[in-house]
Design a protein around this motif. Structure first.
Motif, mmCIF file in Angstrom:
data_model
loop_
_atom_site.group_PDB
_atom_site.id
_atom_site.type_symbol
_atom_site.label_atom_id
_atom_site.label_comp_id
_atom_site.label_asym_id
_atom_site.label_seq_id
_atom_site.Cartn_x
_atom_site.Cartn_y
_atom_site.Cartn_z
ATOM 1 N N VAL A 1 40.634 -13.826 49.420
ATOM 2 C CA VAL A 1 41.247 -14.854 49.999
ATOM 3 C C VAL A 1 43.234 -14.912 48.752
ATOM 4 O O VAL A 1 42.921 -15.428 48.283
ATOM 5 C CB VAL A 1 40.539 -15.993 49.928
ATOM 6 N N TYR A 2 43.784 -14.634 49.468
ATOM 7 C CA TYR A 2 45.302 -15.111 49.740
ATOM 8 C C TYR A 2 45.324 -15.987 49.021
ATOM 9 O O TYR A 2 46.053 -16.689 48.560
ATOM 10 C CB TYR A 2 46.278 -14.559 50.503
ATOM 11 N N ASP A 3 45.857 -16.918 50.617
ATOM 12 C CA ASP A 3 45.661 -19.183 50.022
ATOM 13 C C ASP A 3 44.074 -19.229 51.772
ATOM 14 O O ASP A 3 43.860 -18.786 52.161
ATOM 15 C CB ASP A 3 47.176 -19.500 50.743
ATOM 16 N N ASP A 4 44.907 -20.646 51.750
ATOM 17 C CA ASP A 4 44.223 -21.305 52.212
ATOM 18 C C ASP A 4 43.974 -20.250 54.187
ATOM 19 O O ASP A 4 42.898 -20.669 54.987
ATOM 20 C CB ASP A 4 44.596 -22.574 53.114
ATOM 21 N N GLU A 5 44.822 -19.707 54.691
ATOM 22 C CA GLU A 5 44.825 -19.104 55.619
ATOM 23 C C GLU A 5 45.304 -17.563 56.157
ATOM 24 O O GLU A 5 46.043 -16.741 56.998
ATOM 25 C CB GLU A 5 45.212 -20.209 57.024
ATOM 26 N N THR A 6 45.141 -16.752 55.108
ATOM 27 C CA THR A 6 45.934 -15.647 54.291
ATOM 28 C C THR A 6 44.938 -14.445 53.781
ATOM 29 O O THR A 6 45.022 -15.214 53.284
ATOM 30 C CB THR A 6 47.302 -15.251 53.987
ATOM 31 N N LEU A 7 44.692 -13.735 54.593
ATOM 32 C CA LEU A 7 43.540 -12.591 53.719
ATOM 33 C C LEU A 7 44.386 -11.631 52.459
ATOM 34 O O LEU A 7 45.188 -11.089 53.715
ATOM 35 C CB LEU A 7 42.157 -12.058 54.351
ATOM 36 N N LEU A 8 44.381 -11.185 51.666
ATOM 37 C CA LEU A 8 44.748 -10.114 50.927
ATOM 38 C C LEU A 8 44.643 -8.718 51.182
ATOM 39 O O LEU A 8 42.911 -8.755 50.638
ATOM 40 C CB LEU A 8 44.836 -10.964 49.824
ATOM 41 N N ILE A 9 44.799 -7.547 51.536
ATOM 42 C CA ILE A 9 43.925 -6.456 51.661
ATOM 43 C C ILE A 9 44.545 -5.524 51.170
ATOM 44 O O ILE A 9 45.805 -5.293 51.079
ATOM 45 C CB ILE A 9 43.592 -5.668 53.290
ATOM 46 N N GLU A 10 43.852 -4.909 50.316
ATOM 47 C CA GLU A 10 44.778 -3.846 48.996
ATOM 48 C C GLU A 10 43.880 -2.683 48.930
ATOM 49 O O GLU A 10 42.623 -2.374 48.695
ATOM 50 C CB GLU A 10 44.694 -4.525 47.420
ATOM 51 N N PHE A 11 44.723 -1.583 48.958
ATOM 52 C CA PHE A 11 44.939 -0.162 49.102
ATOM 53 C C PHE A 11 45.075 0.766 47.839
ATOM 54 O O PHE A 11 46.266 0.173 47.129
ATOM 55 C CB PHE A 11 44.617 0.131 50.149
ATOM 56 N N LYS A 12 43.591 1.108 46.925
ATOM 57 C CA LYS A 12 43.963 1.628 45.943
ATOM 58 C C LYS A 12 43.415 3.000 45.250
ATOM 59 O O LYS A 12 42.603 3.222 46.808
ATOM 60 C CB LYS A 12 44.076 0.958 44.966
ATOM 61 N N GLY A 13 44.041 3.648 44.744
ATOM 62 C CA GLY A 13 43.872 5.222 44.830
ATOM 63 C C GLY A 13 44.996 6.525 45.055
ATOM 64 O O GLY A 13 45.880 6.049 45.227
ATOM 65 N N GLU A 14 44.067 7.322 44.533
ATOM 66 C CA GLU A 14 45.051 9.019 44.177
ATOM 67 C C GLU A 14 46.367 8.668 45.982
ATOM 68 O O GLU A 14 46.935 8.931 45.476
ATOM 69 C CB GLU A 14 43.752 10.432 44.662
#
Length: 295
Positions: A172-185
């Motif tokens: 949860v980034y804020d009350d109306e936003t999702l944070l999606i994170e891609f990591k890796g090689e």
């Protein structure tokens, strides 16, 4: 001999015949690249062929055709005039390197059309009221539950791809936003040349998440978004100075991702000014900042 690039092989053959002023049956063609629709809109490849005229079949003098084709090739630019302006590998700057001074830009009579964001200035008070209602509704949503559901679905989807990436994290980034994170090689591969894969992936994920949950999306891939935000923040310092001095300003041409970041920053800093995205006739975007009575 000419090189043709098109969406399909049929289009490439037709374009080659038009360029060489002959029929398709009079062509000798070498297929350099077979077109591919890619995966979920990613890795899409155009058809590329190299074509020349079969001297045994053509009835028009070859030398005449060759001279005409060469004259056409001379006036064609080797590179497209308008491309995305930020480089894939996190360049020194993400903004246009156009040389015009700010005052020249503002007085140039630039042909533009109002972009979709002009609606920001109409019925502004009503929009604020609706925004507050939407915020209250979003607050009632269990964002943590949504984040867990999206995380499970998106990881299941990307297990089917060939990318070597870590588990995709959704928070949860804020009350109306999702944070999606891609990591890796292989995460950086999802950015693509000039960020086109990032934009395609962001567009697809937003349309899924927003349509299903009515919330916003912040997509971070290998710190791509963070780097862009830092770069645009550095650039905007000169824009702020112009606004403080003259009461108005205009940004240089900005990429689609950058223009949204800059728009958010400028509107937060100058809530009482007219801040809007404008488009040139070529579809390139910039931001205009002015007083409401002056635009």
């Amino acid at each position: 001999m000419i090189k043709i690039e098109a969406v399909t092989l049929e289009d490439a053959y037709a374009d080659a015949a038009t360029a060489l002023k002959c029929s398709v049956t009079e062509l000798i063609v070498e297929v350099v690249q077979v077109p591919s629709s890619g995966f979920l809109g990613l890795f899409k490849k155009p058809a590329i062929i190299v074509a020349t005229i079969d001297k045994k079949k053509v009835s028009v003098p070859i030398q005449e055709i060759k001279e005409e084709v060469e004259s056409v090739e001379e006036i064609q630019p080797e590179e497209p005039v308008h491309t995305f302006l930020n480089d894939t590998m996190m360049p020194t700057s993400f903004v246009s390197d156009q040389d015009e001074e700010l005052e020249e830009d503002l007085a140039s009579g630039l042909d533009y059309t109002a972009d979709y964001d002009d609606a920001y200035d109409e019925n502004n008070e009503d929009e604020d009221e609706v925004g507050e209602e939407d915020f209250d509704e979003a607050s009632d949503v269990d964002m943590n539950a949504i984040a867990q559901s999206v995380e499970a679905d998106i990881n299941r989807l990307f297990k089917l791809t060939c990318f070597d990436i870590e588990k995709i994290e959704v928070s949860v980034y804020d009350d109306e936003t999702l944070l999606i994170e891609f990591k890796g090689e292989d995460a950086a591969l999802l950015i693509g040349k000039e960020g086109y894969r990032y934009k395609a992936l962001s567009y697809m994920l937003f349309n899924w998440i927003n349509a299903k949950y009515n919330i916003q999306l912040r997509l971070e891939i290998a710190e791509f978004l963070k780097n862009q935000e830092e770069s645009i923040a550095r650039y905007l310092t000169t824009v702020y100075e112009n606004i403080e001095r003259d009461g108005r300003a205009q940004t240089k041409i900005l990429d689609g991702v950058l223009v949204q970041i800059a728009l958010k920053e400028l509107r937060e800093r100058y809530p009482d000014k007219y801040v809007v995205i404008r488009s040139t006739r070529d579809g390139l975007k910039y931001i205009l900042v002015n007083d409401y009575h002056a635009h």
